[in-house]
Design a protein around this motif. Structure first.
Motif, PDB file in Angstrom:
ATOM      1  N   ARG A   6      15.313   8.330  -5.624  1.00  0.00           N
ATOM      2  CA  ARG A   6      14.321   7.263  -5.777  1.00  0.00           C
ATOM      3  C   ARG A   6      12.926   7.768  -5.463  1.00  0.00           C
ATOM      4  NH1 ARG A   6      17.594   3.826  -2.981  1.00  0.00           N
ATOM      5  NH2 ARG A   6      16.201   3.890  -1.163  1.00  0.00           N
ATOM      6  N   HIS A   7      12.804   8.507  -4.364  1.00  0.00           N
ATOM      7  CA  HIS A   7      11.492   9.020  -3.982  1.00  0.00           C
ATOM      8  C   HIS A   7      10.880   9.863  -5.088  1.00  0.00           C
ATOM      9  CE1 HIS A   7      11.900   8.540   0.673  1.00  0.00           C
ATOM     10  NE2 HIS A   7      12.049   7.411   0.021  1.00  0.00           N
ATOM     11  N   SER A   8      11.687  10.738  -5.673  1.00  0.00           N
ATOM     12  CA  SER A   8      11.188  11.610  -6.742  1.00  0.00           C
ATOM     13  C   SER A   8      10.727  10.794  -7.942  1.00  0.00           C
ATOM     14  CB  SER A   8      12.291  12.593  -7.154  1.00  0.00           C
ATOM     15  OG  SER A   8      11.860  13.396  -8.220  1.00  0.00           O
ATOM     16  N   GLU A   9      11.515   9.781  -8.301  1.00  0.00           N
ATOM     17  CA  GLU A   9      11.137   8.974  -9.469  1.00  0.00           C
ATOM     18  C   GLU A   9       9.940   8.093  -9.169  1.00  0.00           C
ATOM     19  OE1 GLU A   9      13.125   6.051 -12.854  1.00  0.00           O
ATOM     20  OE2 GLU A   9      14.407   7.099 -11.418  1.00  0.00           O
ATOM     21  N   ILE A  10       9.832   7.619  -7.925  1.00  0.00           N
ATOM     22  CA  ILE A  10       8.654   6.829  -7.548  1.00  0.00           C
ATOM     23  C   ILE A  10       7.382   7.655  -7.723  1.00  0.00           C
ATOM     24  CG2 ILE A  10       7.441   5.791  -5.583  1.00  0.00           C
ATOM     25  CD1 ILE A  10      10.231   4.830  -4.603  1.00  0.00           C
ATOM     26  N   ILE A  11       7.417   8.909  -7.298  1.00  0.00           N
ATOM     27  CA  ILE A  11       6.257   9.791  -7.471  1.00  0.00           C
ATOM     28  C   ILE A  11       5.960   9.991  -8.953  1.00  0.00           C
ATOM     29  CG2 ILE A  11       5.383  12.125  -7.121  1.00  0.00           C
ATOM     30  CD1 ILE A  11       5.349  10.435  -4.601  1.00  0.00           C
ATOM     31  N   ASP A  12       7.003  10.176  -9.759  1.00  0.00           N
ATOM     32  CA  ASP A  12       6.797  10.350 -11.202  1.00  0.00           C
ATOM     33  C   ASP A  12       6.134   9.118 -11.810  1.00  0.00           C
ATOM     34  OD1 ASP A  12       7.919  12.860 -11.175  1.00  0.00           O
ATOM     35  OD2 ASP A  12       9.907  12.191 -11.835  1.00  0.00           O
ATOM     36  N   ILE A  13       6.577   7.930 -11.403  1.00  0.00           N
ATOM     37  CA  ILE A  13       5.993   6.693 -11.932  1.00  0.00           C
ATOM     38  C   ILE A  13       4.533   6.564 -11.494  1.00  0.00           C
ATOM     39  CG2 ILE A  13       6.107   4.163 -11.847  1.00  0.00           C
ATOM     40  CD1 ILE A  13       9.174   4.497 -11.502  1.00  0.00           C
ATOM     41  N   ALA A  14       4.263   6.914 -10.230  1.00  0.00           N
ATOM     42  CA  ALA A  14       2.882   6.847  -9.737  1.00  0.00           C
ATOM     43  C   ALA A  14       1.982   7.801 -10.497  1.00  0.00           C
ATOM     44  CB  ALA A  14       2.848   7.156  -8.241  1.00  0.00           C
ATOM     45  N   ARG A  15       2.479   8.976 -10.811  1.00  0.00           N
ATOM     46  CA  ARG A  15       1.679   9.942 -11.566  1.00  0.00           C
ATOM     47  C   ARG A  15       1.449   9.468 -12.991  1.00  0.00           C
ATOM     48  NH1 ARG A  15       4.767  15.232  -9.090  1.00  0.00           N
ATOM     49  NH2 ARG A  15       3.390  15.534  -7.314  1.00  0.00           N
ATOM     50  N   ARG A  16       2.430   8.798 -13.549  1.00  0.00           N
ATOM     51  CA  ARG A  16       2.290   8.295 -14.920  1.00  0.00           C
ATOM     52  C   ARG A  16       1.327   7.118 -14.994  1.00  0.00           C
ATOM     53  NH1 ARG A  16       7.432   5.574 -16.516  1.00  0.00           N
ATOM     54  NH2 ARG A  16       6.339   3.758 -15.618  1.00  0.00           N
ATOM     55  N   ASP A  17       1.463   6.170 -14.040  1.00  0.00           N
ATOM     56  CA  ASP A  17       0.725   4.915 -14.109  1.00  0.00           C
ATOM     57  C   ASP A  17      -0.459   4.838 -13.159  1.00  0.00           C
ATOM     58  OD1 ASP A  17       2.637   4.145 -15.928  1.00  0.00           O
ATOM     59  OD2 ASP A  17       3.818   3.012 -14.475  1.00  0.00           O
ATOM     60  N   GLY A  18      -0.559   5.773 -12.219  1.00  0.00           N
ATOM     61  CA  GLY A  18      -1.659   5.758 -11.273  1.00  0.00           C
ATOM     62  C   GLY A  18      -1.356   4.993 -10.010  1.00  0.00           C
TER      63      GLY A  18
END
Length: 263
Positions: A6-18
């Protein structure tokens, strides 16, 4: 899904969407709001996110994220923005393309253009446009920044001063709420400011993730830009400022939708 994944995907989403929201992540992962709040607190303690009301954003910093990582972010948005930008670039002009993955996307979108003189301080742009025989490509001198193929420093600026471009297409690392174009490398900022001084018109290409990022060095403001191409409607205050500055805004949504005026 485990906490680590989850942590890894949360970071990916934050990088994608800001940014990310507690409610949005809870729905995405099918877990409780409390679980997501704990995840965001853990990531904030590790320095990977900054907590804000209702969610979290990528941390402000003085260094950019890695080039290959940037290249992989928001590719659909960059492609849509680049197509909209290229559609407004006529044949038979001189143009400057600067450093960045968004300007590289514009270079790809210029594949069918003819009789362009393209000057660049981006080795990747030069390699992309080498395949288009309708483009004459001039590469500035300068210090090679191996991380992204950019050429920066006084020699790059001196080359740029030998031209007066019909159009410059530039990117930025971040865009403030006030409309400031920001970057991380002071040498690159100096080159970008020289570009602005040597062009008749300027297009900015930047996706929505730049709205929620921060960088320390000021390039210019949107008041100095003729047209801003992005993939999301601007915040109301910034849209009003662009209207006052007579800065055109074109919103090009990913997925093939028609570009729309943004202000």
């Amino acid at each position: 899904m485990s906490q680590t994944f989850r942590h890894s995907e949360i970071i990916d989403i934050a990088r994608r969407d800001g940014r990310v929201t507690v409610e949005g992540l809870a729905a995405h992962f099918g877990v409780t709001l409390q679980t997501i709040r704990r995840d965001l607190s853990d990531l904030a303690e590790a320095g990977r996110l900054d907590r804000v009301h209702g969610g979290a954003v990528l941390p402000s910093g003085i260094t950019n994220i890695g080039y290959e990582e940037r290249r992989a972010l928001n590719t659909d948005a960059k492609t849509a923005i680049a197509a909209a930008c290229a559609a407004e670039i006529p044949d038979n002009i001189s143009i400057f393309l600067n450093i960045g993955t968004s300007t590289e996307a514009v270079a790809h979108a210029l594949g069918q253009h003819a009789n362009l003189l393209v000057v660049t301080n981006n080795m990747n742009v030069a390699n992309i446009l080498a395949a288009n025989e309708g483009c004459e490509v001039v590469v500035t001198g300068g210090r090679l920044r191996r991380s992204d193929g950019g050429l920066v420093g006084n020699l790059a600026a001196e080359t740029i001063r030998k031209f007066k471009f019909d159009l410059a297409v530039i990117g930025c690392s971040a865009l403030s709420e006030e409309g400031d174009l920001l970057d991380f490398d002071i040498e690159e900022v100096g080159v970008s400011q020289t570009i602005l001084a040597q062009t008749r018109r300027t297009f900015l290409v930047a996706d929505r993730s730049k709205f929620t990022r921060s960088a320390p060095a000021l390039i210019a403001t949107l008041a100095e830009i003729d047209t801003f191409f992005t993939d999301a409607v601007l915040p109301d205050a910034l849209a009003r400022s662009c209207a006052e500055w007579e800065t055109g805004v074109v919103v090009a949504p990913p997925g093939g939708g028609l570009p729309q005026p943004g202000s």
